[in-house]
Design an enzyme around this catalytic site. Structure first.
Site, PDB file in Angstrom:
ATOM      1  N   MET A  27       2.738 -19.638  15.877  1.00 53.20           N
ATOM      2  CA  MET A  27       3.166 -19.352  17.244  1.00 53.20           C
ATOM      3  C   MET A  27       2.168 -18.412  17.925  1.00 53.20           C
ATOM      4  O   MET A  27       2.480 -17.806  18.952  1.00 53.20           O
ATOM      5  CB  MET A  27       4.572 -18.754  17.251  1.00 53.20           C
ATOM      6  CG  MET A  27       5.612 -19.714  16.676  1.00 53.20           C
ATOM      7  SD  MET A  27       7.285 -19.378  17.213  1.00 53.20           S
ATOM      8  CE  MET A  27       7.538 -17.739  16.538  1.00 53.20           C
ATOM      9  N   HIS A  34      -1.828 -15.006   9.224  1.00 56.54           N
ATOM     10  CA  HIS A  34      -2.172 -16.353   9.686  1.00 56.54           C
ATOM     11  C   HIS A  34      -3.559 -16.760   9.159  1.00 56.54           C
ATOM     12  O   HIS A  34      -3.760 -17.888   8.713  1.00 56.54           O
ATOM     13  CB  HIS A  34      -2.212 -16.409  11.214  1.00 56.54           C
ATOM     14  CG  HIS A  34      -0.914 -16.105  11.894  1.00 56.54           C
ATOM     15  ND1 HIS A  34      -0.725 -14.978  12.654  1.00 56.54           N
ATOM     16  CD2 HIS A  34       0.255 -16.804  11.962  1.00 56.54           C
ATOM     17  CE1 HIS A  34       0.503 -14.981  13.159  1.00 56.54           C
ATOM     18  NE2 HIS A  34       1.124 -16.073  12.752  1.00 56.54           N
ATOM     19  N   ASP A 147       8.236 -16.415   5.390  1.00 55.26           N
ATOM     20  CA  ASP A 147       9.408 -17.080   5.966  1.00 55.26           C
ATOM     21  C   ASP A 147      10.004 -17.966   4.875  1.00 55.26           C
ATOM     22  O   ASP A 147       9.806 -19.174   4.849  1.00 55.26           O
ATOM     23  CB  ASP A 147       8.989 -17.871   7.199  1.00 55.26           C
ATOM     24  CG  ASP A 147       8.459 -16.944   8.273  1.00 55.26           C
ATOM     25  OD1 ASP A 147       9.271 -16.347   8.989  1.00 55.26           O
ATOM     26  OD2 ASP A 147       7.227 -16.776   8.381  1.00 55.26           O
TER      27      ASP A 147
END
Ligand code: AMP
Length: 283
Positions: A27, A34, A147
């Site tokens: 996102m 990331h 996550d």
């Protein structure tokens, strides 16, 4: 680095790639967490495409969609420097055409934890990830272990729907003081930021207990909860000790690998973290 703005452009790019393509869905507001996924793909795949899309359908009505941090110029500079081959950066209208009405519901594994507290969240996630897989034709896709439930939902969907995409889990990247990197960490006040590493300390205490043989789920939850409660700025949303694959809550003794996952609130900011215990290799 090619910038792709529509599913058609992403498909056309994919058709031009002779070898395996790796996808890193994000996102945006990128950080080293990331980038660790990006580097892994660059090492394993002939071409890497990173998607940047703040997906409205995975945010609830009272969540932070409109204020989610964004910095496209900085993200593109980071990805260019890292050497990615393409960035898929679609507008909301390109992902959700007028009249959109099709979505993916992964059932049991979405029922608890984040799914329970964020109704519709995983429907949004699964749907957009399927669309990203379709648009980019990825052979492999990279997801962070941070996550934990999302990773398991995506694995389930990929298996159930014969997507043929290899799901590659990547370790949690942390700040020097142990806080898991997250785009949402910018929401924290200096005092909250200073207190937030208590999450990692709590998980480490539970891991240490596991390593010396503690398998009682209630006791493991208690170790984490006690440590977090010692921090006045922290408020526990949940602490879960669950089966590593199904995410069914463990009651009594753990007999298989578990994931201890938790959400702790600092003011309005929910911070997620987890640790997997008992997996081969001793993660
Ligand atoms: P997000 O932009 O928050 O949707 O995250 C995009 C991907 O990066 C997801 O697969 C996350 O699990 C992963 N990710 C986010 N933060 C971290 C981190 N600290 N370490 C490893 N992976 C992460």
């Amino acid at each position: 680095m090619e910038i792709l703005e529509t599913p058609a452009a992403a498909r056309a790019w994919r058709r031009g790639q002779p070898g395996p393509v790796g996808l890193v869905p994000t996102m945006g507001y990128l950080h080293d967490g990331h980038l660790s996924l990006v580097r892994r793909s660059l090492a394993e795949d002939a071409a890497t495409v990173v998607s940047i899309f703040v997906n409205p359908s995975q945010f609830g009505p009272n969540e932070d969609f409109s204020r989610y941090p964004r910095d496209e110029a900085h993200d593109l500079a980071m990805l260019g420097e890292a050497g990615v081959h393409a960035v898929y950066l679609p507008a909301v209208e390109a992902v959700y055409p007028t009249g959109f009405q099709t979505s993916v519901d992964v059932e049991r594994v979405t029922q608890r934890l984040e799914g329970e507290r964020r109704p519709g969240h995983f429907r949004g996630v699964a749907t957009v990830v399927l669309k990203l897989f379709n648009a980019t034709g990825a052979d492999r896709a990279y997801f962070g272990r941070k996550d934990a439930q999302q990773l398991r939902v995506i694995r389930r969907m990929t298996l159930d729907l014969d997507l043929g995409v290899a799901i590659v889990p990547c370790d949690i990247v942390r700040e020097r003081d142990g806080l898991a990197m997250s785009s949402r960490n910018v929401y924290l006040s200096p005092e909250q930021r200073a207190a937030a590493p208590v999450i990692q300390r709590a998980l480490k205490e539970a891991s240490a207990a596991w390593l010396v043989g503690e398998r009682d789920a209630t006791k493991l939850r208690g170790i984490v909860e006690r440590r977090i409660r010692g921090e006045p700025l922290a408020e526990i949303d949940y602490v879960s000790v669950a089966d590593d694959v199904s995410l069914d809550e463990v009651e009594g003794k753990a007999t298989a690998p578990v994931v201890i996952s938790l959400v702790v609130r600092f003011g309005a900011t929910r911070l997620l973290d987890n640790v997997e215990l008992g997996l081969p290799g001793g993660r």
